[in-house]
Write a protein that holds these residues in place. Structure first.
Motif, PDB file in Angstrom:
ATOM      1  N   VAL A  50     -22.401  59.165  51.271  1.00  0.00           N
ATOM      2  CA  VAL A  50     -20.962  58.657  51.366  1.00  0.00           C
ATOM      3  C   VAL A  50     -20.819  57.284  50.877  1.00  0.00           C
ATOM      4  CG1 VAL A  50     -19.132  58.401  53.084  1.00  0.00           C
ATOM      5  CG2 VAL A  50     -20.399  60.462  52.949  1.00  0.00           C
ATOM      6  N   LEU A  51     -21.841  56.516  51.501  1.00  0.00           N
ATOM      7  CA  LEU A  51     -21.507  54.995  51.195  1.00  0.00           C
ATOM      8  C   LEU A  51     -21.759  54.701  49.896  1.00  0.00           C
ATOM      9  CD1 LEU A  51     -21.629  51.975  52.388  1.00  0.00           C
ATOM     10  CD2 LEU A  51     -24.054  52.456  52.696  1.00  0.00           C
ATOM     11  N   GLU A  52     -22.726  55.513  49.265  1.00  0.00           N
ATOM     12  CA  GLU A  52     -22.895  55.109  47.655  1.00  0.00           C
ATOM     13  C   GLU A  52     -21.759  55.511  46.633  1.00  0.00           C
ATOM     14  OE1 GLU A  52     -25.988  56.559  44.122  1.00  0.00           O
ATOM     15  OE2 GLU A  52     -26.277  57.668  46.220  1.00  0.00           O
ATOM     16  N   HIS A  53     -20.973  56.538  47.196  1.00  0.00           N
ATOM     17  CA  HIS A  53     -19.785  56.850  46.336  1.00  0.00           C
ATOM     18  C   HIS A  53     -18.542  55.992  46.776  1.00  0.00           C
ATOM     19  CE1 HIS A  53     -21.285  59.872  43.950  1.00  0.00           C
ATOM     20  NE2 HIS A  53     -22.077  60.406  44.809  1.00  0.00           N
ATOM     21  N   ALA A  54     -18.519  55.824  48.272  1.00  0.00           N
ATOM     22  CA  ALA A  54     -17.352  54.877  48.489  1.00  0.00           C
ATOM     23  C   ALA A  54     -17.296  53.420  48.299  1.00  0.00           C
ATOM     24  CB  ALA A  54     -17.253  54.829  50.284  1.00  0.00           C
ATOM     25  N   GLY A  58     -16.573  49.924  55.198  1.00  0.00           N
ATOM     26  CA  GLY A  58     -15.002  50.186  55.872  1.00  0.00           C
ATOM     27  C   GLY A  58     -14.713  51.634  55.121  1.00  0.00           C
ATOM     28  N   LEU A  59     -14.692  51.656  53.719  1.00  0.00           N
ATOM     29  CA  LEU A  59     -14.092  52.946  52.883  1.00  0.00           C
ATOM     30  C   LEU A  59     -14.678  53.959  53.643  1.00  0.00           C
ATOM     31  CD1 LEU A  59     -11.990  54.099  51.316  1.00  0.00           C
ATOM     32  CD2 LEU A  59     -13.475  53.541  49.327  1.00  0.00           C
ATOM     33  N   SER A  60     -16.329  54.025  53.801  1.00  0.00           N
ATOM     34  CA  SER A  60     -16.880  55.034  53.903  1.00  0.00           C
ATOM     35  C   SER A  60     -16.710  55.514  55.421  1.00  0.00           C
ATOM     36  CB  SER A  60     -18.662  54.688  53.965  1.00  0.00           C
ATOM     37  OG  SER A  60     -18.872  53.688  54.981  1.00  0.00           O
ATOM     38  N   LEU A  61     -16.534  54.331  56.497  1.00  0.00           N
ATOM     39  CA  LEU A  61     -16.168  55.120  57.692  1.00  0.00           C
ATOM     40  C   LEU A  61     -14.627  55.662  57.724  1.00  0.00           C
ATOM     41  CD1 LEU A  61     -17.018  51.868  59.822  1.00  0.00           C
ATOM     42  CD2 LEU A  61     -18.080  54.121  59.725  1.00  0.00           C
ATOM     43  N   ILE A  62     -13.827  55.226  56.708  1.00  0.00           N
ATOM     44  CA  ILE A  62     -12.327  55.921  56.613  1.00  0.00           C
ATOM     45  C   ILE A  62     -12.729  57.345  56.048  1.00  0.00           C
ATOM     46  CG2 ILE A  62     -10.311  55.894  55.311  1.00  0.00           C
ATOM     47  CD1 ILE A  62     -10.354  53.025  55.321  1.00  0.00           C
ATOM     48  N   VAL A  63     -13.633  57.622  55.237  1.00  0.00           N
ATOM     49  CA  VAL A  63     -14.223  58.730  54.791  1.00  0.00           C
ATOM     50  C   VAL A  63     -14.459  59.934  55.929  1.00  0.00           C
ATOM     51  CG1 VAL A  63     -15.649  60.148  53.045  1.00  0.00           C
ATOM     52  CG2 VAL A  63     -14.400  58.111  52.240  1.00  0.00           C
ATOM     53  N   GLU A 209     -16.242  44.679  51.433  1.00  0.00           N
ATOM     54  CA  GLU A 209     -16.701  43.949  50.286  1.00  0.00           C
ATOM     55  C   GLU A 209     -17.403  45.423  49.406  1.00  0.00           C
ATOM     56  OE1 GLU A 209     -19.590  41.239  50.780  1.00  0.00           O
ATOM     57  OE2 GLU A 209     -18.132  39.947  51.633  1.00  0.00           O
ATOM     58  N   PHE A 210     -16.738  45.491  47.972  1.00  0.00           N
ATOM     59  CA  PHE A 210     -17.160  46.750  47.387  1.00  0.00           C
ATOM     60  C   PHE A 210     -18.291  46.300  46.479  1.00  0.00           C
ATOM     61  CE2 PHE A 210     -12.942  47.867  48.613  1.00  0.00           C
ATOM     62  CZ  PHE A 210     -13.253  49.197  49.165  1.00  0.00           C
ATOM     63  N   SER A 211     -19.421  47.323  46.361  1.00  0.00           N
ATOM     64  CA  SER A 211     -20.449  47.236  45.471  1.00  0.00           C
ATOM     65  C   SER A 211     -20.178  47.589  44.041  1.00  0.00           C
ATOM     66  CB  SER A 211     -21.616  47.818  45.886  1.00  0.00           C
ATOM     67  OG  SER A 211     -21.262  49.213  46.122  1.00  0.00           O
ATOM     68  N   GLN A 212     -19.036  48.327  44.149  1.00  0.00           N
ATOM     69  CA  GLN A 212     -18.691  48.687  42.762  1.00  0.00           C
ATOM     70  C   GLN A 212     -16.950  48.900  42.871  1.00  0.00           C
ATOM     71  OE1 GLN A 212     -20.265  52.846  42.324  1.00  0.00           O
ATOM     72  NE2 GLN A 212     -19.326  53.503  43.816  1.00  0.00           N
ATOM     73  N   ASP A 213     -16.340  48.949  41.667  1.00  0.00           N
ATOM     74  CA  ASP A 213     -14.992  49.224  41.940  1.00  0.00           C
ATOM     75  C   ASP A 213     -14.598  50.568  42.294  1.00  0.00           C
ATOM     76  OD1 ASP A 213     -14.249  46.345  40.860  1.00  0.00           O
ATOM     77  OD2 ASP A 213     -14.449  47.092  38.977  1.00  0.00           O
ATOM     78  N   PRO A 214     -13.589  50.574  43.533  1.00  0.00           N
ATOM     79  CA  PRO A 214     -13.512  51.952  43.798  1.00  0.00           C
ATOM     80  C   PRO A 214     -12.519  52.806  42.725  1.00  0.00           C
ATOM     81  CG  PRO A 214     -12.136  50.231  44.945  1.00  0.00           C
ATOM     82  CD  PRO A 214     -12.925  49.555  44.019  1.00  0.00           C
ATOM     83  N   SER A 215     -12.595  53.973  42.634  1.00  0.00           N
ATOM     84  CA  SER A 215     -11.778  54.781  41.834  1.00  0.00           C
ATOM     85  C   SER A 215     -11.757  56.052  42.855  1.00  0.00           C
ATOM     86  CB  SER A 215     -12.576  55.105  40.724  1.00  0.00           C
ATOM     87  OG  SER A 215     -13.740  56.020  40.760  1.00  0.00           O
ATOM     88  N   VAL A 216     -10.614  56.764  42.456  1.00  0.00           N
ATOM     89  CA  VAL A 216     -10.150  57.990  43.208  1.00  0.00           C
ATOM     90  C   VAL A 216     -11.231  59.162  42.841  1.00  0.00           C
ATOM     91  CG1 VAL A 216      -8.380  59.772  43.359  1.00  0.00           C
ATOM     92  CG2 VAL A 216      -7.918  57.534  42.731  1.00  0.00           C
ATOM     93  N   GLY A 217     -11.955  59.184  41.696  1.00  0.00           N
ATOM     94  CA  GLY A 217     -13.039  59.994  41.432  1.00  0.00           C
ATOM     95  C   GLY A 217     -14.212  59.860  42.370  1.00  0.00           C
ATOM     96  N   PRO A 278     -25.851  47.699  54.453  1.00  0.00           N
ATOM     97  CA  PRO A 278     -25.704  48.857  53.419  1.00  0.00           C
ATOM     98  C   PRO A 278     -26.807  48.865  52.599  1.00  0.00           C
ATOM     99  CG  PRO A 278     -23.539  47.413  53.495  1.00  0.00           C
ATOM    100  CD  PRO A 278     -24.953  46.617  54.658  1.00  0.00           C
ATOM    101  N   GLU A 279     -27.535  47.752  52.121  1.00  0.00           N
ATOM    102  CA  GLU A 279     -28.607  47.847  50.983  1.00  0.00           C
ATOM    103  C   GLU A 279     -29.714  48.788  51.782  1.00  0.00           C
ATOM    104  OE1 GLU A 279     -25.849  45.032  49.902  1.00  0.00           O
ATOM    105  OE2 GLU A 279     -26.977  45.059  52.036  1.00  0.00           O
ATOM    106  N   GLU A 280     -29.943  48.461  53.223  1.00  0.00           N
ATOM    107  CA  GLU A 280     -31.129  49.238  53.902  1.00  0.00           C
ATOM    108  C   GLU A 280     -30.895  50.740  54.047  1.00  0.00           C
ATOM    109  OE1 GLU A 280     -33.100  45.868  56.891  1.00  0.00           O
ATOM    110  OE2 GLU A 280     -31.204  46.549  57.470  1.00  0.00           O
ATOM    111  N   LEU A 281     -29.539  50.778  53.964  1.00  0.00           N
ATOM    112  CA  LEU A 281     -29.130  52.124  54.557  1.00  0.00           C
ATOM    113  C   LEU A 281     -29.454  53.151  52.940  1.00  0.00           C
ATOM    114  CD1 LEU A 281     -26.170  53.846  56.606  1.00  0.00           C
ATOM    115  CD2 LEU A 281     -26.735  54.800  54.368  1.00  0.00           C
ATOM    116  N   LEU A 282     -28.874  52.367  51.828  1.00  0.00           N
ATOM    117  CA  LEU A 282     -29.175  53.041  50.703  1.00  0.00           C
ATOM    118  C   LEU A 282     -30.397  53.353  50.071  1.00  0.00           C
ATOM    119  CD1 LEU A 282     -25.981  51.323  48.826  1.00  0.00           C
ATOM    120  CD2 LEU A 282     -26.160  53.918  49.653  1.00  0.00           C
ATOM    121  N   SER A 283     -31.359  52.477  50.695  1.00  0.00           N
ATOM    122  CA  SER A 283     -32.785  52.509  50.313  1.00  0.00           C
ATOM    123  C   SER A 283     -33.408  53.407  51.140  1.00  0.00           C
ATOM    124  CB  SER A 283     -33.390  51.174  50.103  1.00  0.00           C
ATOM    125  OG  SER A 283     -33.249  50.575  51.691  1.00  0.00           O
ATOM    126  N   SER A 284     -32.949  53.882  52.219  1.00  0.00           N
ATOM    127  CA  SER A 284     -33.676  54.755  53.209  1.00  0.00           C
ATOM    128  C   SER A 284     -33.589  56.399  52.827  1.00  0.00           C
ATOM    129  CB  SER A 284     -33.035  54.730  54.727  1.00  0.00           C
ATOM    130  OG  SER A 284     -33.587  55.470  55.596  1.00  0.00           O
TER     131      SER A 284
END
Length: 497
Positions: A50-54, A58-63, A209-217, A278-284
């Motif tokens: 979820v975090l990787e794609h969001a 903040g956006l991941s919690l909204i998801v 703070e987005f690690s990538q530009d958010p897209s609807v996809g 966020p980096e620690e969660l993505l690497s776990s």
């Protein structure tokens, strides 16, 4: 007068000997089935996806919050369908009743072929990984050992479900409480961290703070990842015929369970971010274990055990409900009739349970299953949308049908709008994954026409099937269950004007 007494005595005797699925699922067990099926391995696997794609906390919690809200809308629609068409089998039974055999068979085919065996295999592997992790602290557990333990777990719980409905529901009750306590522990520890000022990742300036530009996809794919964690919210509808007073307990269990799970999931993710960047969660690869190692110190062993308990209960719940789907499909003539039979004394669908067990063990033996999660999520959402579209179609075609529960039309319409957007953008973002999900489902079309529609099969084939069915009956000690008309006729009768 004497003849009437004898006749009444014979009727009472035949009713007492009636072989049917037992109604042993009360409100507590109904809530445990929903919560136990939803909370499995998903909350320990999906946060990373979820975090990787969001792309932001903040956006991941909204998801996560919106995912629970969407499940609530869907479950309200399923509550209406469950008491209007009071059959076990969930989506499959409703779609077959509304749209006919082919559409129902395609849902059944995809579920039996890949959806539930794959999900069971993923949960079983997660269970064995967490059980073995303390013995292999500096490396990953051997894959052979992981597979073997996962297979033993599936075989043991299949035996339990074959032996007694009461044993299966008691296991579900106990382990549901256990997994909720484990998540409550994570939440409490996280809240203590927040009270001490450790919430940098949750501050609005940092959270978005987005690690990538958010897209609807990408957001759609984040919802698909979250949907794996929420999958199972409709599973009580698979065992409607075993629920005590389904017209009352089915909707009550849904309205209690879904909001509770949404709250627990959201608070659990907040707790994760109170101690991990966020980096620690993505690497776990094991979020709960990383969380425990950082905050629980010498008690970090609690987390692997808690996850093992959670996944053990999840395996039991999936076996219990998916076997009822096979049972319902066989009763409609879409699967071999042997799968529609139940044990003469235990009243459990042993052939259907054995099929689910064998399919899961085969997938465990094939190899890596985690790559199939996106296929499973896509097929899941596809079946949800078709089923809820069926509710609208049924409202139009049979307006006078007795409906003990009738939801506002805005609820199914809102769900379907979200569903169409989600699947459309998921297909755009991951055409190969979603396209293969569609292909898996459509392979059932020729199977349906050959296996179900083709009535003039060679006589030798019919004799072979009969012989195999008879052998299976003797081995499993099963018979066809008798219907109880009192449970279904009042709900499907036309309402009087």
């Amino acid at each position: 007068m004497e003849d009437k007494k004898k006749r009444k005595k014979n009727e009472d005797s035949s009713n007492s000997d009636r072989v049917t699925l037992k109604k042993e699922i009360g409100l507590l067990s109904a809530c445990a089935i929903i919560i136990g099926n939803i909370i499995g391995s998903g909350i320990f696997i999906s946060p990373k996806g979820v975090l990787e794609h969001a792309g932001s906390v903040g956006l991941s919690l909204i998801v996560w919050v919106c995912g629970g809200g969407i499940c609530t809308l869907g479950s309200m629609c399923y509550a209406e369908l469950g008491v209007t068409i009071p059959k076990s089998g969930g989506d499959y039974s409703y779609v077959t009743e509304i749209f006919g055999g082919l559409v129902g068979f395609l849902l059944l085919w995809s579920a039996v072929l890949i959806m539930y065996p794959t999900t069971l295999a993923v949960i079983a592997l997660t269970f064995s990984n967490y059980v073995l992790q303390p013995a292999f602290q500096n490396c990953f557990p051997p894959f052979i050992a992981t597979k073997l333990l996962a297979t033993i777990c599936v075989l043991f719980l299949t035996w339990v479900n074959c032996s007694s409905v009461r044993w299966a529901t008691r296991i579900q009750d106990i382990f549901t409480i256990g997994k909720l306590l484990a998540l409550v522990l994570i939440i409490i520890v996280g809240l203590v961290q927040i009270s001490r000022g450790h919430y940098d990742a949750l501050r609005p300036s940092a959270a978005f703070e987005f690690s990538q530009d958010p897209s609807v996809g990408q957001i759609a794919l984040a919802f698909l990842q979250a949907s794996f964690a929420y999958s199972g919210w409709n599973f009580l509808n698979y065992v409607t015929e075993e629920v005590v007073e389904p017209r009352k307990n089915l909707p009550r269990a849904i309205y209690i369970s879904i909001p509770l799970v949404t709250l627990v999931y959201t608070m659990t993710n907040i707790a994760y971010f109170s101690s991990m960047t966020p980096e620690e969660l993505l690497s776990s690869n094991a979020v709960a274990v990383t969380f425990g190692e950082k905050l629980l110190g010498m008690f970090s062993w609690v987390m692997p055990i808690s996850v093992a308990l959670s996944t053990f209960g999840g395996i039991n719940g999936y076996l219990f409900t998916s076997s009822r789907l096979c049972f319902s499909g066989a009763r409609e003539g879409h699967l071999p009739y042997l799968l529609a039979m139940i044990h003469l004394k235990n009243c459990t669908p042993i052939p259907a349970l054995l099929l689910c067990c064998i399919a899961t063990v085969v997938i465990l033996c094939i190899g890596e299953t985690h790559n199939l999660i996106n296929y499973v999520s896509f097929i899941n959402y596809l079946s949800y949308g078709v089923t809820i579209a069926g509710l609208l179609y049924l409202r139009k075609k049979r307006p006078n049908l007795a409906r003990p529960i009738k939801v506002n039309l805005l609820i199914p319409i809102s769900y379907l709008i979200f569903w169409a957007v989600l699947l459309g953008f998921s297909l755009y973002s991951e055409p190969v994954v979603c396209g293969l999900g569609m292909v898996i489902m459509l392979t059932g079309v020729p199977v349906y026409f050959v296996g179900v529609q083709w009535k003039e099969k060679p006589k030798w084939l019919y004799r072979l099937v009969e012989k195999l069915t008879y052998k299976g009956q003797k081995v499993c000690y099963v018979v066809f269950p008798q219907d109880d008309p009192s449970e279904t006729e009042p709900l499907t009768a036309k309402a009087t004007d």
